[in-house]
Design an enzyme around this catalytic site. Structure first.
Site, PDB file in Angstrom:
ATOM      1  N   GLY A  99     -10.498  -3.106   3.451  1.00 58.02           N
ATOM      2  CA  GLY A  99      -9.488  -3.078   4.512  1.00 58.02           C
ATOM      3  C   GLY A  99      -9.520  -1.784   5.307  1.00 58.02           C
ATOM      4  O   GLY A  99     -10.526  -1.064   5.336  1.00 58.02           O
ATOM      5  N   THR A 101       0.830  -1.207   0.000  1.00 57.47           N
ATOM      6  CA  THR A 101       0.000   0.000   0.000  1.00 57.47           C
ATOM      7  C   THR A 101       0.870   1.265   0.000  1.00 57.47           C
ATOM      8  O   THR A 101       1.988   1.223   0.484  1.00 57.47           O
ATOM      9  CB  THR A 101      -0.859  -0.044   1.286  1.00 57.47           C
ATOM     10  OG1 THR A 101      -1.832  -1.069   1.107  1.00 57.47           O
ATOM     11  CG2 THR A 101      -1.531   1.253   1.614  1.00 57.47           C
ATOM     12  N   THR A 134       0.012   1.015   6.808  1.00 56.55           N
ATOM     13  CA  THR A 134       0.047  -0.116   5.874  1.00 56.55           C
ATOM     14  C   THR A 134       0.220  -1.397   6.678  1.00 56.55           C
ATOM     15  O   THR A 134       0.951  -1.413   7.666  1.00 56.55           O
ATOM     16  CB  THR A 134       1.205   0.016   4.865  1.00 56.55           C
ATOM     17  OG1 THR A 134       1.288  -1.216   4.121  1.00 56.55           O
ATOM     18  CG2 THR A 134       2.549   0.297   5.512  1.00 56.55           C
TER      19      THR A 134
HETATM   20  N1  ASP Z   1      -3.665  -2.298   4.687  1.00 54.91           N
HETATM   21  C1  ASP Z   1      -3.981  -2.832   3.408  1.00 54.91           C
HETATM   22  C2  ASP Z   1      -5.251  -3.619   3.502  1.00 54.91           C
HETATM   23  O1  ASP Z   1      -5.410  -4.373   4.433  1.00 54.91           O
HETATM   24  C3  ASP Z   1      -2.904  -3.679   2.828  1.00 54.91           C
HETATM   25  C4  ASP Z   1      -1.549  -3.020   2.769  1.00 54.91           C
HETATM   26  O2  ASP Z   1      -1.199  -2.223   3.601  1.00 54.91           O
HETATM   27  O3  ASP Z   1      -0.799  -3.322   1.832  1.00 54.91           O
HETATM   28  O4  ASP Z   1      -6.067  -3.531   2.623  1.00 54.91           O
END
Ligand code: ASP
Length: 359
Positions: A255, A225, A276
């Site tokens: 998410g 992310t 993230t």
């Molecule tokens: N936090 C993001 C999610 O759970 C994933 C990520 O940080 O890459 O959708």
């Protein structure tokens, strides 16, 4: 002479409180001069946290990551230097990462279990505490722009799926065919997870114990992310985050990224945070808001607050990931409990610093 001395003593006595009030004790314990003529700009970005061990990236790949992180952090910082708002700076930096196939946002988004891309994003203005969030997008090239439009041009905070796409069309944002988000690298990751999941299913049927954590331990699942936090010349904080979510997520799964207070939060009085990691945990722990609350109610420094939530609470709960944060004096907090996190910031000298690993 005596008169002169008493005048000097009196003047010092009278001036002392004035001089002292011109300085404000920062929450990190250091005294910093608060000068409206010399406002401190702050800019930090991340490109995801996960298993990024030293040696796990080829030198070429690492160079590519460093180059794009530097380009992105400089784009945001230049926007701030030219007098633009923290919101505009965030947008400028995030668009660069969304347009790159290297991050799990925009172009490089991961696939859902049924082979689709569902993108989420959000942005928050620390001055007004207004926010915009979008989820489950299939055709919006730059989700961060739609989040901004929801904040600025609608009475709402969050819009999802077809309705959000309809709004993007009305806002004349660039739409792309779904295949724009198809990349070989993410497709291969999905195939590896599908294979692994089949094996897990088989093991379960055979009565073996299969932990849910295994799924998230796969390198394919390690995040990517993107996000940014900024402090502009007017002292306004902002935060923004954009993602493709997690590989093999179920249809309709949303998410933490578009959940204000979980993946993104900004409040001029306290701090700005972009996160993230394993989103379900970030939602349950309200990670971003929790960090700002520690700054607000406990008077904690931004780095300590970020560490407390990530290295203690998140860690204990079994989640992983990281955050970037800024307080309203421009102090930076970066914390993650994963092995690495793609990140970059502008240091005290105004230079870009790019970091990847945890050590
Ligand atoms: N936090 C993001 C999610 O759970 C994933 C990520 O940080 O890459 O959708």
């Amino acid at each position: 002479m005596k008169k002169l001395l008493s005048f000097f003593l009196l003047a010092t006595f009278l001036l002392f409180p004035i001089l002292l009030s011109a300085q404000q004790k920062s929450k990190t314990g250091m005294l910093k001069l608060q000068s409206p003529q010399n406002p401190r700009l702050g800019f930090v970005i991340h490109g995801g946290a996960g298993v990024i061990k030293r040696g796990s990236l080829s030198p070429e790949r690492e160079k590519e990551y460093r180059a794009i992180l530097e380009k992105s952090v400089l784009a945001g910082y230049k926007a701030l230097q030219s007098g633009k708002s923290s919101l505009d700076a965030i947008q400028a930096a995030i668009i660069i990462m969304e347009d790159s196939p290297m991050f799990n946002a925009g172009k490089g988004s991961v696939f859902t279990a049924d082979g689709k891309n569902e993108l989420d994003a959000s942005i928050m203005d620390g001055k007004t505490m207004n926010a915009g969030a979008v989820a489950g997008l299939h055709t919006v090239k730059n989700p961060i722009l739609l989040a901004r439009a929801v904040m600025d041009k609608s009475p709402h905070v969050m819009m999802i799926g077809d309705g959000a796409e309809k709004f993007a069309k009305e806002m004349k944002l660039e739409l792309v065919p779904e295949k724009y988000f198809w990349t070989q690298r993410r497709w291969d990751s999905l195939q590896r997870i599908i294979k692994r999941e089949k094996e897990r299913e088989k093991a379960k049927k055979e009565g073996k114990q299969v932990s849910i954590n295994e799924y998230f331990e796969l390198p394919e699942n390690k995040f990517g992310t993107v996000g940014a936090v900024a402090l502009d010349k007017d002292g306004n904080l902002a935060a923004g985050t954009s993602t493709g979510g997690m590989t093999y997520k179920k249809y309709g799964r949303v998410g933490d990224v578009p959940v204000i207070g979980a993946g993104t939060y900004a409040d001029n009085k306290n701090c700005a945070v972009s996160a993230t990691g394993w989103g379900e945990f970030f939602i349950r722990l309200s990670v971003s808001k929790d960090i700002c609350s520690l700054v607000e109610y406990k008077d904690m420094g931004i780095q300590d607050a970020a560490n407390m939530v990530i290295k203690q609470k998140l860690q204990k709960a079994g989640g992983d990931g990281g955050v970037i944060a800024l307080d309203n004096k421009g102090n930076i907090g970066i914390s993650f409990n994963s092995e690495g996190m793609y990140r970059a910031y502008i240091n005290d000298k105004g230079e870009p610093v790019v970091e990847i690993y945890g050590d």
